[in-house]
Write a protein that holds these residues in place. Sequence first.
Motif, mmCIF file in Angstrom:
data_model
loop_
_atom_site.group_PDB
_atom_site.id
_atom_site.type_symbol
_atom_site.label_atom_id
_atom_site.label_comp_id
_atom_site.label_asym_id
_atom_site.label_seq_id
_atom_site.Cartn_x
_atom_site.Cartn_y
_atom_site.Cartn_z
ATOM 1 N N LYS A 20 111.930 49.531 -5.326
ATOM 2 C CA LYS A 20 113.030 50.046 -6.142
ATOM 3 C C LYS A 20 114.370 49.391 -5.784
ATOM 4 O O LYS A 20 115.234 49.221 -6.645
ATOM 5 C CB LYS A 20 113.116 51.575 -6.013
ATOM 6 N N ASN A 21 114.525 49.004 -4.505
ATOM 7 C CA ASN A 21 115.745 48.293 -4.113
ATOM 8 C C ASN A 21 115.957 47.036 -4.942
ATOM 9 O O ASN A 21 117.084 46.589 -5.123
ATOM 10 C CB ASN A 21 115.670 47.876 -2.636
ATOM 11 N N PHE A 22 114.859 46.447 -5.396
ATOM 12 C CA PHE A 22 114.984 45.175 -6.083
ATOM 13 C C PHE A 22 114.507 45.233 -7.541
ATOM 14 O O PHE A 22 114.149 44.226 -8.133
ATOM 15 C CB PHE A 22 114.287 44.077 -5.268
ATOM 16 N N GLY A 23 114.518 46.451 -8.091
ATOM 17 C CA GLY A 23 114.288 46.591 -9.521
ATOM 18 C C GLY A 23 112.837 46.497 -9.959
ATOM 19 O O GLY A 23 112.558 46.306 -11.139
ATOM 20 N N GLY A 53 114.238 58.245 -2.125
ATOM 21 C CA GLY A 53 114.832 58.103 -3.454
ATOM 22 C C GLY A 53 113.965 57.380 -4.462
ATOM 23 O O GLY A 53 114.346 57.242 -5.623
ATOM 24 N N ALA A 54 112.805 56.899 -4.038
ATOM 25 C CA ALA A 54 111.935 56.138 -4.940
ATOM 26 C C ALA A 54 110.682 56.932 -5.308
ATOM 27 O O ALA A 54 109.644 56.346 -5.624
ATOM 28 C CB ALA A 54 111.556 54.803 -4.302
ATOM 29 N N ALA A 106 108.905 57.740 0.447
ATOM 30 C CA ALA A 106 109.546 57.052 -0.669
ATOM 31 C C ALA A 106 110.999 57.469 -0.837
ATOM 32 O O ALA A 106 111.811 56.721 -1.367
ATOM 33 C CB ALA A 106 108.786 57.320 -1.957
ATOM 34 N N LEU A 122 109.093 44.152 0.672
ATOM 35 C CA LEU A 122 110.552 44.035 0.663
ATOM 36 C C LEU A 122 110.993 42.584 0.470
ATOM 37 O O LEU A 122 111.845 42.285 -0.378
ATOM 38 C CB LEU A 122 111.130 44.569 1.978
ATOM 39 N N ARG A 164 109.712 52.229 -1.986
ATOM 40 C CA ARG A 164 111.144 52.189 -1.726
ATOM 41 C C ARG A 164 111.650 50.757 -1.711
ATOM 42 O O ARG A 164 112.712 50.452 -2.265
ATOM 43 C CB ARG A 164 111.399 52.855 -0.381
ATOM 44 N N ALA A 165 110.895 49.883 -1.076
ATOM 45 C CA ALA A 165 111.273 48.467 -1.045
ATOM 46 C C ALA A 165 111.352 47.925 -2.477
ATOM 47 O O ALA A 165 112.293 47.219 -2.846
ATOM 48 C CB ALA A 165 110.256 47.673 -0.226
ATOM 49 N N GLN A 175 107.469 45.669 4.699
ATOM 50 C CA GLN A 175 108.360 44.518 4.889
ATOM 51 C C GLN A 175 107.947 43.339 4.012
ATOM 52 O O GLN A 175 108.789 42.611 3.495
ATOM 53 C CB GLN A 175 108.366 44.102 6.360
#
Lengths: 247, 247
Positions: A26-29, A53-54, A51, A151, A23-24, A148
């Motif tokens: 996917k937030n940043f591509g 949405g990821a 996960a 992330l 998930r972390a 983290q």
Amino acid sequence: MITAPSIILCAPQLGENIGAAARAMKNFGLSDLRLVAPRDGWPNERADAMAAGAVDVVASARLFETLHDALADLNLVYATTARERGITKELLTPAEAAKRLRAAAAHGDKTGILFGNERAGLDNDDISLCDAVITIPTAEFSSLNLGQAVLLSGYEWFRQADATPAARTEHSPFHRKPTRQEMFQLFDHLEGELMKSGFLYPPDKQPPMIRAIRATLHRARLTNLEVQTLRGMIVALVKGKHRVKKD
Amino acid sequence: MITAPSIILCAPQLGENIGAAARAMKNFGLSDLRLVAPRDGWPNERADAMAAGAVDVVASARLFETLHDALADLNLVYATTARERGITKELLTPAEAAKRLRAAAAHGDKTGILFGNERAGLDNDDISLCDAVITIPTAEFSSLNLGQAVLLSGYEWFRQADATPAARTEHSPFHRKPTRQEMFQLFDHLEGELMKSGFLYPPDKQPPMIRAIRATLHRARLTNLEVQTLRGMIVALVKGKHRVKKD
């Protein structure tokens, strides 16, 4: 199009943490997730649940038996460690690492960032397979979990190429900056009413008071709509005063 | 000593998330946590459990009934939102916000960063109490939880003043950079043995080959110990070759 770094998790323990890492990412591509011998096997339902949405990142994660295999096709790999390890190895901040990863990726190199497991991190043999080491700077207290750490690494990768202006003011399409003439009309209106009201007193203090009021209005960087609203407020306040007087 | 920003959580729901926020804060030297009307009351056992090493931050958290009260003594407050809200308000990146918070704190201003609750974030009335808005840039997929948003804000606050060099190589106290003389001795040793071995052939290619080898050795930025190790390796390889020949 620059290819984002692969994220390699070496012997991760909890499925939840693998899901959080996905998930972390996917937030940043980031999308290429590689797992080396996950303790609880693979696939892992808890990774899917965490996960959210990821799930696509989790579903396309690749499984490797050894760290050698997981790194084999990459050209530049950085190992992430929580603390300095006393080995003679280049130590990078996440920002510097992201800059170098982008430069390498722009040349067509395949890049990766390696993370150790939740309990013990990476050992010195794992680190010896990587080009350099990333250490995330923290205060004296340092307690970043796997998700983290991924992330913050992803954030730095994304931030380095992010075109978002550092500061901007969003206006609706109906707003625009006022013209100088509109600002001058506001000044004349306000200063005229303040003069009549007796606020600009004594006369020798008028010029500096007026300059200070104008500075305040400039600093607010008003839109044309806000200029009209302010003028309406002045009209209402003056009218209200007269009304009260008449009562 | 600059005072770090207060973190204000407006109507947080889960104790776990309050604990995660406290832990994220402590990693980056933030300690003043303010809670506005937490849904599940206060104190909250789950917050303690999640805070782990940051229980002191949770224990000293202050409880407020209204957002007004929680912000009253602060001079500069930024609201954090996941997405742009279409209100005419200055939008800052976390990096720019951290820069401005530091500048204000250096002047003695009390600063804060406001976060909405897990489900709905901040509403426009909450945001209207703040100086500007921070939006964390992400890829199209955006799913940062409360603890992660606090983590990234804290990271930027810490990073802006962090003196860690972007890149450095840690050496044990027994290591140092070799002197030029030690490097020249390594060159002489290696090139002499390569000459005897027939590797530097044909003769007209010798100068560029030697320059390329020296460039490799310089790029490695060897320590004095590594220079000695390399020389030992050359000796061993030459000896080994002779031994094989004698067999």
